[in-house]
Structure formats: structure tokens, C-alpha cells
Write an enzyme that holds these catalytic residues in place. Structure first.
Site, PDB file in Angstrom:
ATOM      1  CG  ASP A 518      -1.819   1.207   1.170  1.00 36.57           C
ATOM      2  OD1 ASP A 518      -2.945   1.119   0.335  1.00 36.57           O
ATOM      3  OD2 ASP A 518      -1.683   2.219   1.982  1.00 36.57           O
ATOM      4  CG  ASP A 561      -3.186   3.753  -2.319  1.00 36.70           C
ATOM      5  OD1 ASP A 561      -4.055   3.182  -1.931  1.00 36.70           O
ATOM      6  OD2 ASP A 561      -2.784   4.706  -1.568  1.00 36.70           O
TER       7      ASP A 561
END
Length: 642
Positions: A518, A561
């Protein structure tokens, strides 16, 4: 005038030789009678027997006279018996028996002459004639045919009488006082000459009658066979006179074919019964026949009795009957066949039109896998002219993987054919080579081709260009499985691949690690440099990770993301090393956007299979929890769920 015994023997000898000539003439009439040549030779030896005696009047043969007479007598008996058993087809080991007889007889005569005895050879020779005559009588009388029984019994009785006489002759030689050579010929010998001559004449007469009877019987049987065959032939068979076409004979096939009975046709002409559909055709037929003497398989049109046309296949030749030319004609009805041929021709034209104008390639290959037919569509699709393809083996048009696929399909057909399933059709896709060097995807539908005896002839089918469809399917598959921005697996595709790897790990008890990656600062990048800069950061990140991981590792974008990384056969410790390698490379690889650049960082959570009952959801939850822990500490690090 007194006729002495020598003159009588001359007359006997000449008469028997005349009989030999008559027998030979009869033999020429029916050379198929086995054994008859032996009968002629035996009779010829008997005639020589008499002639030898005659010449003793002028030449002093001395003891050789007895030898010659004895040999002639014994040999004639043996040869006549041989001819009879061959004539009546009861031949059994005769050559072996004859050799044994000749050997014994020769030994007896030789020993007798060495001992100076003339009685033994004479007695043995007479006994041989008696024995062979008796055996001949048994063979003749035992025949089962009834047509010539009377004459067979007559001949048998003659041989039996001859046997009795020569048996008595044998006893006379053995029991009566020996005669001096000076008193030669003896009374017993004189009587034997008369008896032998009479018997020879009688049985020759009988054999001539028997042969003529059998010839007549064979002629009658041949005529019956001819009549049977003539009327049994399904085709129309007719004999007509050449000069006017008058019917001489017709068979039942003619009546069935034309509708005219035999009584209606005989003694009328072909023009009178109006059998020619066009009378001028007969004139053409006669011209052709007289020029060549024979006509084979020519089409003529005739008219039946009811007026309907008949198309016939005609064969004819000129034959002589009573020194006048006639025509033997055979006509086969081909009306139905011609209609069928016309229908087949129409169907062939129709199918050829469909084949030649089909957008799909229609083809046929022989059992040696060489192309022997291909439709014009192949030139439109692949660019090869037909003559460039016909005769070529199919392997030259496929890639190696395509060759292997086709071989598998053929082997599968052969396996199924061995169990009796010959009607299977297969469908598969394979790349084919074009004349310009390019490759196109084709869909092939093929089936084995068998003849009516279930022998493999080859394979036939069609090929269809599916390149555009294949490209569209590949595009749809790409869109359904690949993330458009990063060009890696999207969430759905990643989850499917991950499930497969988890099953494999369970089956073989291999390690498996799942990593959740992440971004720490993507929102700041978007706010500072814009969303395009953020997209640039995601693309660079995916590219760097793909260069670091193995081919068997799977990278996917989970959303926004967040990325997922699946590491097969990797425990938590080695997974941590992979993540730190990615972090190290990323820290020294700034992202350039226009004239500006920036660095990105990420947090990672690692989960490893701990129990073989772990599901993919269990791994995701543990990896998310590990990620959450590192995020709480400020990010830019890695946490492992042990």
C-alpha cells in the site's frame, strides 16, 4: 485256297491297326476323354502282337519270338487296364502298382530265360492278360451310370470272357506237356490269337459306342446349359439376320424389356415390330457393325411395345449361322441409370457451385495426409494458388505446436475408429501460414472419410479464418483480466490465479506467502503534482516490482493504491527479503513527471500459509492486519503475520 496261321495273324494285325486308326479318329472328336489314349496304345500293341507272329514266317527270331509275344501280351493288358481306370476316373496309385508289376514280371522272365525255360514266361504273360482283363471287367461293370449300362455290361462281359480264356491258357502252359519249338505254333496259341482278336474287336466297338454316347450326352447337356443361360440372362439377348433384321431367337430378358413375347418377335423384323425409336438408327448400327464386326457398349434409344422410350446399352457381334451372317445382340436397360447419372450430374454441379463459392475453405486430404482437393477460398484467405497446395503434406502449413495438435487429433480419430466409431467430427483452432509469411488463426472442422468397406480414405472438412474473432477474444480477455493503467492482473484475475496457486500449495504442501502493498504518500503526490503524476507513480511501481519478482510470482492491483503480491513456494522470511529488495530499489528510483521528480514509499503486510486449511480470505485478512499495524507506526515498513 488254304490260308495259314501266319496270313490270318497278318489279317488280324492289319484289322486291329485299322481299329486303332478308327479309335484315334473318335478320340479326336472328344480329346477331353481321359484314358482313351491309353486304350489306343494298348490296342496298338495288340496289333503289333499279331504282326510279330506274321514276320516269324520269314524271319527266324528263335527264342526272341516268345519274348516279344510275351512282352506284347503283358504290356497290352497293363496299358488297357490303366486306360480303363483312367477313363472311368477311378485312378488310384496306379503308377506305383505298375512299377511293382513291371519289376516282378521282368525278374520272372529274366530268370526263366537264364534257366532255359519258355513255359514260365508264356504262362506268366497269359496270367497277366487274364488278371488285367478280370480287373478291367470289374471296373467297367461297377460304374453307377444308367445311360450306357447295357454297353458297359457288354464290354465287361467281353473282358471277363477274355480273362477266363487266358486263365485257361495259363493252366494249359503249366499242366499240358511242353511242346517242342519245332511244332511252333501250338494249337493253344492259335486259339488264343482268334480269341484275343475277337475280344479286341468287340471291346473297341463298345468303347467307341461309349464315347459317342458320352459325347451326345455332353452335347445335350451343353445345349441345355446354353438354353438355361440364354433365358436366365436378365439383359435382352437376340439373334437377328443381318440382311433384313429378322428375329431368329430372343430370350426372356428381351420379352421383359421390350414387352414383346417370343411368339410375337420370331420371324418378324426389328422394323416391323417398330423396336427402333428412330429407324435410321438401325442403319447407323449396321454400318458400324459391318465395318468392325463388333460393337461394345454403345447407347441406342429403343421403343417398347407400349410406346415408351427405352435407353439401352448395346453390344453386338456378327456370327455365322448356316453360312449366313447374323447378329448376336445384347441390350441392357440403362434408362434408370441415365436418369440417376443426370441427377448425380446436377447434384455435382450444385455442390461444386457451393464448394467453389464458399467463403470457407473446403478441403480433402488422403490417408498419407497430402492435400488432393482444396476450394478457391484458400487463395483468398492464405494467398496460395490451388496448384501450389495440391499434393503437399499438411505439416508445412502449421507451426510446431500446430503440428503436434493435429497429430493428437489424428491419433484420437484412429483410437476411436478401432472401437467402431467412424462418424466422429472434431473441431479445433490452429494457426496456418500464409503465402506472404504471416500467420492467421483458423477454425478447422474435420472428419475421417471411409469407403463402403470401412477402409480409411482420408479426411475432409473445412477451415475458417477466425483471426479477427481471435483478436477480439484476446482483447476482451485482456480487458477482463488486466488492469488498464498498470498492465498487471486486475483484482478478479489475481484472485482466480491465487486460488489455483493455493490449491497447488495444499496438494504438494509447499510454502505460500501473500503480500499486501500500500502506497504511503500517493494522496500527497496527487495533491502536489496532480492525478496524472499519481498514475505515473503507480505505473513505475508496478514496473519495478515486475522486474524484481520471479516469473512464477503473481502481481495484481487490488484497487486504488493497493497491490497484492503472491509468492509460491516462499515462506515469510524469504517474502520479507523480496519486499525489502523492492523497497531498496524504489528508494533509489525517483519518479520523473515532466521536469519534476519525487520519491514514493509503501507499507507491506505479509501473511504465510500456517495451516493447510487456510483459505485465500484467511491470508488476506492476516496480511491486512499486518499492514494495518505498520501503518499505525507511520508506514514505510513491513509487518509479518507469523
Amino acid at each position: 485256297m488254304i490260308i495259314d496261321i501266319y496270313t490270318i495273324n497278318l489279317l488280324f494285325g492289319l484289322t486291329v491297326l485299322l481299329e486303332v486308326a478308327l479309335l484315334y479318329i473318335e478320340y479326336q472328336k472328344g480329346k477331353n476323354f481321359s484314358g482313351f489314349s491309353w486304350l489306343i496304345i494298348g490296342t496298338l500293341i495288340i496289333g503289333s502282337y499279331f504282326i510279330i507272329f506274321f514276320f516269324q514266317k520269314f524271319l527266324n527270331f528263335g527264342v526272341f519270338a516268345f519274348i516279344l509275344e510275351d512282352l506284347a501280351l503283358a504290356a497290352s493288358g497293363l496299358i488297357l487296364f490303366h486306360g480303363i481306370i483312367d477313363f472311368f476316373q477311378v485312378f488310384q496309385r496306379q503308377i506305383k502298382n505298375s512299377i511293382i508289376f513291371i519289376s516282378i514280371y521282368s525278374v520272372i522272365v529274366l530268370v526263366s530265360l537264364l534257366l532255359g525255360s519258355q513255359i514260365a514266361p508264356n504262362a506268366v504273360s497269359a496270367f497277366c492278360m487274364a488278371g488285367f482283363s478280370f480287373l478291367s471287367a470289374l471296373v467297367i461293370i461297377k460304374q453307377n451310370t444308367t445311360a450306357d449300362r447295357t454297353f458297359r455290361h457288354f464290354i465287361g462281359i467281353v473282358f471277363f470272357a477274355n480273362a477266363l480264356f487266358f486263365l485257361g491258357h495259363t493252366l494249359g502252359w503249366l499242366l499240358l506237356p511242353p511242346q517242342s519249338v519245332i511244332s511252333f505254333p501250338t494249337t493253344m496259341q492259335v486259339i488264343s490269337y482268334f480269341v484275343l482278336f475277337a475280344c479286341t474287336t468287340l471291346w473297341n466297338f463298345g468303347f467307341v459306342y461309349l464315347m459317342n454316347t458320352q459325347l451326345n450326352q455332353e452335347t445335350l447337356e451343353a445345349k441345355e446349359k446354353y438354353t438355361l443361360m440364354f433365358n436366365t440372362i436378365p439383359d435382352a439377348v437376340l439373334i437377328t439376320r443381318l440382311r433384313d433384321g429378322r428375329f431368329i431367337e430372343v430370350n426372356q430378358g428381351f420379352s421383359k424389356l421390350s414387352g414383346y413375347s417370343r411368339e410375337e418377335a420370331i420371324n418378324t423384323t426389328t422394323l416391323e415390330v417398330d423396336i427402333w425409336f428412330d429407324p435410321t438408327e438401325r442403319a447407323r448400327f449396321i454400318v458400324l457393325l459391318t465395318e468392325t464386326g463388333v460393337i461394345e457398349d454403345m447407347d441406342f434409344q429403343f421403343r417398347k411395345k407400349n410406346g415408351r422410350p427405352l435407353l439401352g446399352l448395346l453390344s453386338a457381334r456378327v456370327i455365322q449361322i448356316n453360312d449366313e451372317p447374323h447378329i448376336l445382340t445384347v441390350v441392357r436397360d440403362i434408362t434408370s441409370r441415365k436418369k440417376m447419372e443426370e441427377k448425380l450430374r446436377e447434384n455435382e454441379q450444385k455442390y461444386r457451385f457451393l464448394t467453389e463459392n464458399s467463403v470457407d475453405v473446403i478441403w480433402h486430404i488422403n490417408k498419407r495426409l497430402r492435400i488432393d482437393y482444396i476450394s478457391p477460398a484458400d487463395e483468398h484467405i492464405r494467398g496460395f494458388k490451388r496448384e501450389e497446395v495440391i499434393g503437399q503434406q499438411i505439416w508445412s502449413f502449421f507451426k510446431p505446436e500446430g503440428v503436434e495438435l493435429v497429430r493428437q487429433k489424428i491419433a484420437h480419430h484412429q483410437e476411436i475408429g478401432q472401437v467402431g466409431n467412424n462418424n466422429i467430427t472434431t473441431r479445433f483452432e490452429v494457426e496456418q501460414k500464409c503465402k506472404d509469411g504471416n500467420w492467421i488463426w483458423t477454425e478447422i472442422v474435420a472428419a475421417p472419410h471411409y469407403d463402403k468397406y470401412d477402409n480409411l480414405i482420408g479426411y475432409h472438412g473445412l477451415s475458417r479464418d477466425i483471426t479477427e474473432r481471435k483478436q477480439l477474444i484476446d482483447q476482451l480477455y485482456h480487458e477482463a483480466t488486466i488492469d488498464e493503467l498498470t498492465k498487471i492482473s486486475n483484482r478478479r484475475h489475481f484472485m482466480n490465479l491465487a486460488e489455483l496457486e493455493l490449491r497447488r500449495a495444499r496438494r504438494y504442501h509447499h510454502s505460500l506467502s501473500l503480500v499486501v502493498l500500500d502506497f504511503d504518500n500517493l494522496k500527497r503526490v496527487n495533491d502536489t503534482y496532480g492525478h496524472l503524476a499519481g498514475d505515473r507513480a503507480l505505473t513505475v511501481f508496478a514496473k519495478i516490482v515486475k522486474e524484481i519478482i520471479r516469473d512464477v510470482d503473481i502481481l495484481g492491483r487490488f484497487g486504488g493504491d493497493e497491490f497484492l503480491l503472491l509468492l509460491p513456494e516462499t515462506d515469510a522470511e524469504h517474502a520479507l527479503l523480496v519486499v525489502e529488495r523492492i523497497r531498496s530499489v524504489l528508494s533509489t528510483s525517483p519518479v520523473f513527471y515532466g521536469e519534476r521528480s519525487f520519491n514514493i514509499s509503501f507499507s507491506a503486510g505479509i501473511a504465510t500459509v500456517q495451516d493447510w486449511s487456510d483459505s485465500l480470505e484467511d491470508l488476506l485478512n492476516r496480511a491486512d492486519n499486518a499492514l494495518y499495524r505498520i501503518k499505525k507506526t507511520g508506514g514505510d515498513g513491513t509487518s509479518t503475520s507469523w
